[in-house]
Design a protein around this motif. Structure first.
Motif, PDB file in Angstrom:
ATOM      1  N   LEU A 199     -34.081 -21.911  55.284  1.00  0.00           N
ATOM      2  CA  LEU A 199     -34.185 -20.442  55.790  1.00  0.00           C
ATOM      3  C   LEU A 199     -33.961 -20.450  57.118  1.00  0.00           C
ATOM      4  O   LEU A 199     -33.251 -19.132  57.598  1.00  0.00           O
ATOM      5  N   SER A 200     -33.680 -21.325  57.800  1.00  0.00           N
ATOM      6  CA  SER A 200     -33.229 -21.196  59.182  1.00  0.00           C
ATOM      7  C   SER A 200     -31.703 -21.737  59.488  1.00  0.00           C
ATOM      8  O   SER A 200     -31.072 -21.676  60.492  1.00  0.00           O
ATOM      9  N   THR A 201     -31.195 -22.271  58.337  1.00  0.00           N
ATOM     10  CA  THR A 201     -29.594 -22.511  58.570  1.00  0.00           C
ATOM     11  C   THR A 201     -28.910 -21.619  58.744  1.00  0.00           C
ATOM     12  O   THR A 201     -28.936 -20.512  58.057  1.00  0.00           O
ATOM     13  N   GLN A 202     -27.906 -21.886  59.849  1.00  0.00           N
ATOM     14  CA  GLN A 202     -26.859 -21.031  59.941  1.00  0.00           C
ATOM     15  C   GLN A 202     -25.640 -21.589  59.354  1.00  0.00           C
ATOM     16  O   GLN A 202     -25.036 -22.452  59.806  1.00  0.00           O
ATOM     17  N   ASP A 203     -25.131 -20.681  58.407  1.00  0.00           N
ATOM     18  CA  ASP A 203     -24.004 -21.138  57.560  1.00  0.00           C
ATOM     19  C   ASP A 203     -22.620 -21.410  58.320  1.00  0.00           C
ATOM     20  O   ASP A 203     -21.804 -22.417  58.182  1.00  0.00           O
ATOM     21  N   ASP A 204     -22.472 -20.669  59.236  1.00  0.00           N
ATOM     22  CA  ASP A 204     -21.451 -20.609  60.073  1.00  0.00           C
ATOM     23  C   ASP A 204     -21.463 -21.898  61.319  1.00  0.00           C
ATOM     24  O   ASP A 204     -20.331 -22.543  61.191  1.00  0.00           O
ATOM     25  N   VAL A 205     -22.516 -22.203  61.492  1.00  0.00           N
ATOM     26  CA  VAL A 205     -22.942 -23.372  62.322  1.00  0.00           C
ATOM     27  C   VAL A 205     -22.258 -24.757  61.498  1.00  0.00           C
ATOM     28  O   VAL A 205     -21.601 -25.653  61.962  1.00  0.00           O
ATOM     29  N   ALA A 206     -23.101 -24.637  60.389  1.00  0.00           N
ATOM     30  CA  ALA A 206     -22.741 -25.908  59.258  1.00  0.00           C
ATOM     31  C   ALA A 206     -21.308 -25.898  59.182  1.00  0.00           C
ATOM     32  O   ALA A 206     -20.776 -27.024  59.266  1.00  0.00           O
ATOM     33  N   ALA A 207     -20.544 -24.801  58.818  1.00  0.00           N
ATOM     34  CA  ALA A 207     -19.150 -24.998  58.456  1.00  0.00           C
ATOM     35  C   ALA A 207     -18.371 -25.582  59.665  1.00  0.00           C
ATOM     36  O   ALA A 207     -17.459 -26.234  59.680  1.00  0.00           O
ATOM     37  N   ALA A 208     -18.675 -24.759  60.987  1.00  0.00           N
ATOM     38  CA  ALA A 208     -17.894 -25.458  62.117  1.00  0.00           C
ATOM     39  C   ALA A 208     -18.029 -26.952  62.308  1.00  0.00           C
ATOM     40  O   ALA A 208     -17.093 -27.493  62.998  1.00  0.00           O
ATOM     41  N   LEU A 209     -19.478 -27.649  62.120  1.00  0.00           N
ATOM     42  CA  LEU A 209     -19.590 -28.794  62.383  1.00  0.00           C
ATOM     43  C   LEU A 209     -18.677 -29.774  61.615  1.00  0.00           C
ATOM     44  O   LEU A 209     -17.825 -30.490  62.144  1.00  0.00           O
ATOM     45  N   VAL A 210     -18.405 -29.121  60.306  1.00  0.00           N
ATOM     46  CA  VAL A 210     -17.574 -29.911  59.577  1.00  0.00           C
ATOM     47  C   VAL A 210     -16.106 -29.639  59.934  1.00  0.00           C
ATOM     48  O   VAL A 210     -15.176 -30.777  59.937  1.00  0.00           O
ATOM     49  N   GLU A 211     -15.534 -28.382  59.896  1.00  0.00           N
ATOM     50  CA  GLU A 211     -14.201 -28.247  60.178  1.00  0.00           C
ATOM     51  C   GLU A 211     -13.602 -28.491  61.685  1.00  0.00           C
ATOM     52  O   GLU A 211     -12.814 -29.044  61.864  1.00  0.00           O
ATOM     53  N   GLU A 212     -14.587 -28.027  62.456  1.00  0.00           N
ATOM     54  CA  GLU A 212     -14.245 -28.053  63.894  1.00  0.00           C
ATOM     55  C   GLU A 212     -14.561 -29.642  64.537  1.00  0.00           C
ATOM     56  O   GLU A 212     -13.646 -29.621  65.070  1.00  0.00           O
ATOM     57  N   TYR A 213     -15.669 -30.127  64.146  1.00  0.00           N
ATOM     58  CA  TYR A 213     -15.980 -31.304  64.861  1.00  0.00           C
ATOM     59  C   TYR A 213     -16.096 -32.703  63.965  1.00  0.00           C
ATOM     60  O   TYR A 213     -16.628 -33.624  64.426  1.00  0.00           O
ATOM     61  N   ASP A 214     -15.780 -32.313  62.800  1.00  0.00           N
ATOM     62  CA  ASP A 214     -15.556 -33.547  61.948  1.00  0.00           C
ATOM     63  C   ASP A 214     -16.919 -34.303  61.854  1.00  0.00           C
ATOM     64  O   ASP A 214     -17.090 -35.527  61.916  1.00  0.00           O
ATOM     65  N   ILE A 215     -17.988 -33.515  61.555  1.00  0.00           N
ATOM     66  CA  ILE A 215     -19.395 -33.942  61.464  1.00  0.00           C
ATOM     67  C   ILE A 215     -20.248 -33.633  59.957  1.00  0.00           C
ATOM     68  O   ILE A 215     -20.243 -32.206  60.098  1.00  0.00           O
ATOM     69  N   SER A 216     -20.397 -34.525  59.385  1.00  0.00           N
ATOM     70  CA  SER A 216     -20.816 -34.254  58.076  1.00  0.00           C
ATOM     71  C   SER A 216     -22.102 -33.356  58.077  1.00  0.00           C
ATOM     72  O   SER A 216     -23.222 -33.809  58.800  1.00  0.00           O
ATOM     73  N   CYS A 217     -22.209 -32.213  57.434  1.00  0.00           N
ATOM     74  CA  CYS A 217     -23.377 -31.512  57.466  1.00  0.00           C
ATOM     75  C   CYS A 217     -23.731 -30.812  55.888  1.00  0.00           C
ATOM     76  O   CYS A 217     -22.736 -30.386  55.480  1.00  0.00           O
ATOM     77  N   PHE A 218     -24.934 -31.100  55.581  1.00  0.00           N
ATOM     78  CA  PHE A 218     -25.392 -30.897  54.197  1.00  0.00           C
ATOM     79  C   PHE A 218     -26.192 -29.777  54.267  1.00  0.00           C
ATOM     80  O   PHE A 218     -27.635 -29.985  54.566  1.00  0.00           O
ATOM     81  N   ALA A 219     -26.169 -28.574  54.294  1.00  0.00           N
ATOM     82  CA  ALA A 219     -26.730 -27.408  54.398  1.00  0.00           C
ATOM     83  C   ALA A 219     -26.519 -26.317  54.028  1.00  0.00           C
ATOM     84  O   ALA A 219     -25.163 -25.983  54.331  1.00  0.00           O
ATOM     85  N   ILE A 220     -27.268 -25.376  53.327  1.00  0.00           N
ATOM     86  CA  ILE A 220     -26.789 -24.064  52.648  1.00  0.00           C
ATOM     87  C   ILE A 220     -28.014 -23.261  53.015  1.00  0.00           C
ATOM     88  O   ILE A 220     -29.088 -23.519  52.334  1.00  0.00           O
ATOM     89  N   LYS A 221     -27.772 -22.004  53.689  1.00  0.00           N
ATOM     90  CA  LYS A 221     -28.866 -21.102  53.835  1.00  0.00           C
ATOM     91  C   LYS A 221     -29.377 -20.763  52.554  1.00  0.00           C
ATOM     92  O   LYS A 221     -28.534 -20.387  51.523  1.00  0.00           O
ATOM     93  N   GLY A 222     -30.759 -20.876  52.504  1.00  0.00           N
ATOM     94  CA  GLY A 222     -31.631 -20.303  51.113  1.00  0.00           C
ATOM     95  C   GLY A 222     -31.345 -21.449  50.130  1.00  0.00           C
ATOM     96  O   GLY A 222     -31.492 -20.909  48.797  1.00  0.00           O
ATOM     97  N   GLU A 223     -30.824 -22.596  50.121  1.00  0.00           N
ATOM     98  CA  GLU A 223     -30.505 -23.521  49.187  1.00  0.00           C
ATOM     99  C   GLU A 223     -31.960 -23.541  48.375  1.00  0.00           C
ATOM    100  O   GLU A 223     -32.892 -23.664  48.868  1.00  0.00           O
ATOM    101  N   ASP A 224     -31.899 -23.935  47.159  1.00  0.00           N
ATOM    102  CA  ASP A 224     -33.183 -24.118  46.258  1.00  0.00           C
ATOM    103  C   ASP A 224     -33.782 -25.360  46.544  1.00  0.00           C
ATOM    104  O   ASP A 224     -33.025 -26.580  47.232  1.00  0.00           O
ATOM    105  N   HIS A 225     -34.896 -25.817  45.830  1.00  0.00           N
ATOM    106  CA  HIS A 225     -35.379 -27.026  46.191  1.00  0.00           C
ATOM    107  C   HIS A 225     -34.540 -28.295  45.630  1.00  0.00           C
ATOM    108  O   HIS A 225     -34.612 -29.057  46.638  1.00  0.00           O
TER     109      HIS A 225
END
Ligand SMILES: NC(=O)c1ccc[n+]([C@@H]2O[C@H](COP(=O)([O-])OP(=O)(O)OC[C@H]3O[C@@H](n4cnc5c(N)ncnc54)[C@H](O)[C@@H]3O)[C@@H](O)[C@H]2O)c1
Length: 241
Positions: free
Chosen positions: A47-73
């Protein structure tokens, strides 16, 4: 020394972090990467995931990030598995979920982990239980035990988020509530005290620790006009000694 000469001399240290995916964490990941680490990040709370931050880590900084706001169990745990697939030498947790997977489904990887960090109260409780059973597979720095974390981040940072969460969930106007409201909490947790101070005319606390129950009842945890309870101040002074 440039990046390529550094990586040719030392193999990169693999770090799996499971933290709130926010701008603050993103900058920590960037810093670790700049220091030579090979980092992956997954969310410790969907619930605290900021999707734009996750996307920027992958696209801008080449850091793998596995997170989607509201993802299920199931998605949440598949993301933790993906972080563990990274074969970490160090772990960083907020709730002990990476450490939990390593100690259950991935025990064969335990020997590769040098150490880890655990951020929050709940995670430290889980780890102390593992340690008591003699099953803790590697040393962990319990960040929550640092007074600057427990007494300030929990009390004032999460304490404010607690008020914010109640307002968002109930849509109540805080102004005017203190004259009539009752607040009930499970445990006399420091994170709940700002909510007591903001709203409470009547405070009801259930508590398993008899001394904390006595302390909570004795101090009444009543709010003051500056939003901080007298009990908060007394605790602060007491624990500093
Ligand atoms: N989401 C976040 O960013 C964040 C940040 C900090 C803390 N937290 C969480 O907030 C919670 C409280 O943290 P804290 O540091 O304020 O804790 P704390 O240690 O100050 O207080 C917890 C209290 O709960 C009591 N307790 C335990 N089991 C109980 C039970 N079954 N019934 C009644 N009381 C019980 C304990 O005796 C203790 O007094 C934890 O779950 C922690 O992980 C979340």
């Amino acid at each position: 020394m440039n990046d390529s000469s550094r990586s040719s001399r030392w193999p990169a240290t693999a770090i799996a972090a499971c933290l709130h995916v926010t701008t603050e964490t993103a900058n920590l990941m960037r810093t670790l990467k700049a220091g030579g680490a090979d980092v992956v990040l997954c969310a410790s709370n969907p619930l605290s995931t900021q999707d734009d931050v996750a996307a920027a880590l992958v696209e801008e900084y080449d850091i793998s990030c596995f997170a989607i706001k509201g993802e299920d169990h199931d998605t949440y745990y598949s993301h933790i598995e993906a972080a563990v697939d990274h074969k970490p030498h160090f772990t960083m947790d907020d709730g002990a979920d990476v450490i939990g997977v390593l100690h259950s489904a991935r025990r064969e990887q335990l020997g590769d982990v040098i150490a880890g960090t655990e951020e929050t109260t709940t995670g430290v409780i889980r780890l102390k239980a593992l340690e008591l059973e003699g099953k803790l597979g590697f040393p962990i720095i319990a960040v929550n035990e640092a007074l600057t974390k427990h007494m300030f981040d929990n009390r004032y940072g999460t304490g404010q988020s607690t008020i914010d969460g109640i307002i968002r969930a109930t849509n109540v106007l805080a102004r005017g509530q203190r004259s009539s409201s009752s607040v009930a909490t499970a445990g006399s947790a420091v994170v709940s005290r700002p909510a007591h101070a903001a709203w409470a005319r009547h405070v009801i606390i259930t508590e398993v620790d008899p001394m904390k129950a006595l302390e909570a009842g004795h101090g009444r945890l009543r709010g003051h006009d500056d939003g901080e309870s007298r009990q908060d101040r007394r605790d602060l002074l007491h624990r500093h000694r």
